[in-house]
Design a protein around this motif. Structure first.
Motif, PDB file in Angstrom:
ATOM      1  N   VAL A 168       0.092 -68.218  17.283  1.00  0.00           N
ATOM      2  CA  VAL A 168       0.583 -67.145  18.137  1.00  0.00           C
ATOM      3  C   VAL A 168       2.050 -67.385  18.453  1.00  0.00           C
ATOM      4  CG1 VAL A 168      -1.661 -66.709  19.208  1.00  0.00           C
ATOM      5  CG2 VAL A 168      -0.097 -68.358  20.271  1.00  0.00           C
ATOM      6  N   THR A 169       2.699 -66.329  18.888  1.00  0.00           N
ATOM      7  CA  THR A 169       3.980 -66.445  19.569  1.00  0.00           C
ATOM      8  C   THR A 169       3.721 -66.096  21.021  1.00  0.00           C
ATOM      9  OG1 THR A 169       5.295 -65.914  17.609  1.00  0.00           O
ATOM     10  CG2 THR A 169       6.326 -65.564  19.751  1.00  0.00           C
ATOM     11  N   PRO A 221      10.303 -66.964  23.855  1.00  0.00           N
ATOM     12  CA  PRO A 221       9.252 -67.047  22.842  1.00  0.00           C
ATOM     13  C   PRO A 221       9.159 -68.435  22.214  1.00  0.00           C
ATOM     14  CG  PRO A 221      10.606 -65.085  22.524  1.00  0.00           C
ATOM     15  CD  PRO A 221      11.318 -65.936  23.517  1.00  0.00           C
ATOM     16  N   ARG A 222       7.898 -68.876  22.011  1.00  0.00           N
ATOM     17  CA  ARG A 222       7.609 -70.152  21.369  1.00  0.00           C
ATOM     18  C   ARG A 222       6.423 -69.968  20.423  1.00  0.00           C
ATOM     19  NH1 ARG A 222      10.417 -74.899  21.722  1.00  0.00           N
ATOM     20  NH2 ARG A 222       8.427 -76.030  21.773  1.00  0.00           N
ATOM     21  N   VAL A 223       6.355 -70.815  19.403  1.00  0.00           N
ATOM     22  CA  VAL A 223       5.206 -70.834  18.510  1.00  0.00           C
ATOM     23  C   VAL A 223       4.095 -71.650  19.159  1.00  0.00           C
ATOM     24  CG1 VAL A 223       4.323 -71.568  16.253  1.00  0.00           C
ATOM     25  CG2 VAL A 223       6.628 -70.589  16.456  1.00  0.00           C
ATOM     26  N   LEU A 229       4.732 -62.442  15.111  1.00  0.00           N
ATOM     27  CA  LEU A 229       6.003 -62.669  14.428  1.00  0.00           C
ATOM     28  C   LEU A 229       6.803 -61.378  14.417  1.00  0.00           C
ATOM     29  CD1 LEU A 229       5.601 -62.801  10.519  1.00  0.00           C
ATOM     30  CD2 LEU A 229       4.066 -61.576  12.050  1.00  0.00           C
ATOM     31  N   ARG A 230       8.108 -61.536  14.256  1.00  0.00           N
ATOM     32  CA  ARG A 230       8.947 -60.403  13.916  1.00  0.00           C
ATOM     33  C   ARG A 230       9.117 -60.457  12.398  1.00  0.00           C
ATOM     34  NH1 ARG A 230      15.251 -59.066  15.550  1.00  0.00           N
ATOM     35  NH2 ARG A 230      15.453 -57.256  14.198  1.00  0.00           N
ATOM     36  N   PRO A 253      -3.735 -60.213  17.557  1.00  0.00           N
ATOM     37  CA  PRO A 253      -3.121 -61.049  18.589  1.00  0.00           C
ATOM     38  C   PRO A 253      -2.589 -62.381  18.054  1.00  0.00           C
ATOM     39  CG  PRO A 253      -5.486 -61.261  18.668  1.00  0.00           C
ATOM     40  CD  PRO A 253      -5.201 -60.241  17.610  1.00  0.00           C
ATOM     41  N   CYS A 254      -2.999 -62.725  16.796  1.00  0.00           N
ATOM     42  CA  CYS A 254      -2.636 -64.016  16.238  1.00  0.00           C
ATOM     43  C   CYS A 254      -2.544 -63.896  14.719  1.00  0.00           C
ATOM     44  CB  CYS A 254      -3.689 -65.081  16.608  1.00  0.00           C
ATOM     45  SG  CYS A 254      -5.335 -64.724  15.939  1.00  0.00           S
ATOM     46  N   ILE A 255      -2.100 -64.959  14.084  1.00  0.00           N
ATOM     47  CA  ILE A 255      -2.177 -65.096  12.628  1.00  0.00           C
ATOM     48  C   ILE A 255      -3.210 -66.177  12.339  1.00  0.00           C
ATOM     49  CG2 ILE A 255      -0.964 -65.740  10.517  1.00  0.00           C
ATOM     50  CD1 ILE A 255       1.651 -64.914  11.925  1.00  0.00           C
ATOM     51  N   VAL A 256      -4.216 -65.831  11.549  1.00  0.00           N
ATOM     52  CA  VAL A 256      -5.198 -66.817  11.112  1.00  0.00           C
ATOM     53  C   VAL A 256      -4.791 -67.281   9.719  1.00  0.00           C
ATOM     54  CG1 VAL A 256      -7.623 -67.313  10.662  1.00  0.00           C
ATOM     55  CG2 VAL A 256      -6.998 -65.692  12.450  1.00  0.00           C
TER      56      VAL A 256
END
Length: 278
Positions: A4-5, A12-14, A56-57, A181-184
């Motif tokens: 997530v960001t 913003p943080r990873v 992400l952008r 909401p996230c990247i899996v």
């Protein structure tokens, strides 16, 4: 991993998503830089009060049309047949990364439309640089998957499509693309048969499965990379799943509606529609 960001008050943080908890990934940079660097998770720490942003952008956004069921329903409403070429070519249009918003953010309702629509899509995030990628190697370029709500102004789209230039103001306004909401990561998710659902105000409006994609992500990546380099952080959308848009049943969004797009293994992308013109 579920990545997530987030923002907990310092920008913003990873992060990593573990259940409902967010852990900082120990990386100094944004999600695209994290992907480019090979996802180097550092020393993690729990984060209190984290607000999820778009994961992400994207460097770029390509949206395809992979679901025949959606096209049959939507094109009938638009008074257009499915072109024979669609069955052969994974065609796409380009979205605008600056329009992206994230989970729980308010969806802007443009003043110039009376038919605001959602679109339930699975999206692949590119993880490697490549060009002229053979189809049999293309899946190896996928870093992970997220959910994409590709919003549309359907009355505007009906006027723009006959011109033959593709969507313009039917797709482009601030907040017209929602990711999250996230990247899996691809090593944890088989995208071949994922249940996909959309609910509006808690009511199920449509459901499908990613197994019904006529064009697979490998087709899209191979086609898009012909004579063109693709880069980490680009996003490829599946196009709308069958039942995944209001145009199929002539039901559109209203102010205050809560839209939930759910894809098995990824989660729920939830947003509320704002007041028209604000």
């Amino acid at each position: 991993m579920k990545l997530v960001t987030y923002d907990a008050g310092r920008g913003p943080r990873v992060g990593l998503l573990e259940g409902e908890a967010v852990l900082d990934a120990g990386f100094e940079g944004d999600m695209v830089a994290f992907i480019e660097a090979g996802a180097p998770v550092g020393e993690t720490r729990p984060v209190e009060g984290a607000r999820l942003l778009a994961p992400l952008r994207p460097r770029s956004m390509r949206d395809f049309l992979a679901f025949e069921g959606h096209l049959k329903n939507a094109f009938r409403r638009l008074g257009r047949p499915i072109p024979e070429e669609w069955y052969e070519i994974p065609a796409f249009y380009r979205g605008m990364p600056d329009t992206v918003i994230g989970p729980e953010e308010t969806i802007p309702y443009p003043y110039y439309t009376s038919r605001l629509d959602f679109e339930l899509e699975l999206a692949a995030v590119i993880g490697r640089r490549g060009k002229d990628i053979p189809r049999e190697e293309a899946e190896g370029y996928i870093f992970g998957y997220t959910i994409w709500n590709d919003l549309s102004a359907r009355d505007v789209q009906a006027r723009e499509l006959p011109i033959g230039m593709g969507p313009a103001k039917a797709k482009d306004w601030d907040g017209s693309n929602v990711l999250g909401p996230c990247i899996v990561t691809a090593d944890e998710l088989d995208a071949g048969d994922l249940a996909m659902r959309v609910r509006v105000n808690g009511e199920l409006w449509g459901e499908d499965s990613s197994k019904n994609m006529h064009h697979e992500f490998a087709d899209m990546i191979s086609y898009a990379s012909r004579a063109q380099t693709i880069y980490p952080g680009e996003v490829f959308g599946s196009g709308t799943a069958e039942g995944g848009a209001g145009i199929e049943t002539d039901r559109y969004l209203n102010e205050g509606d809560v839209v939930e797009l759910e894809i098995e293994g990824i989660g729920v992308l939830r947003n509320t529609v704002g007041k028209k013109g604000e």
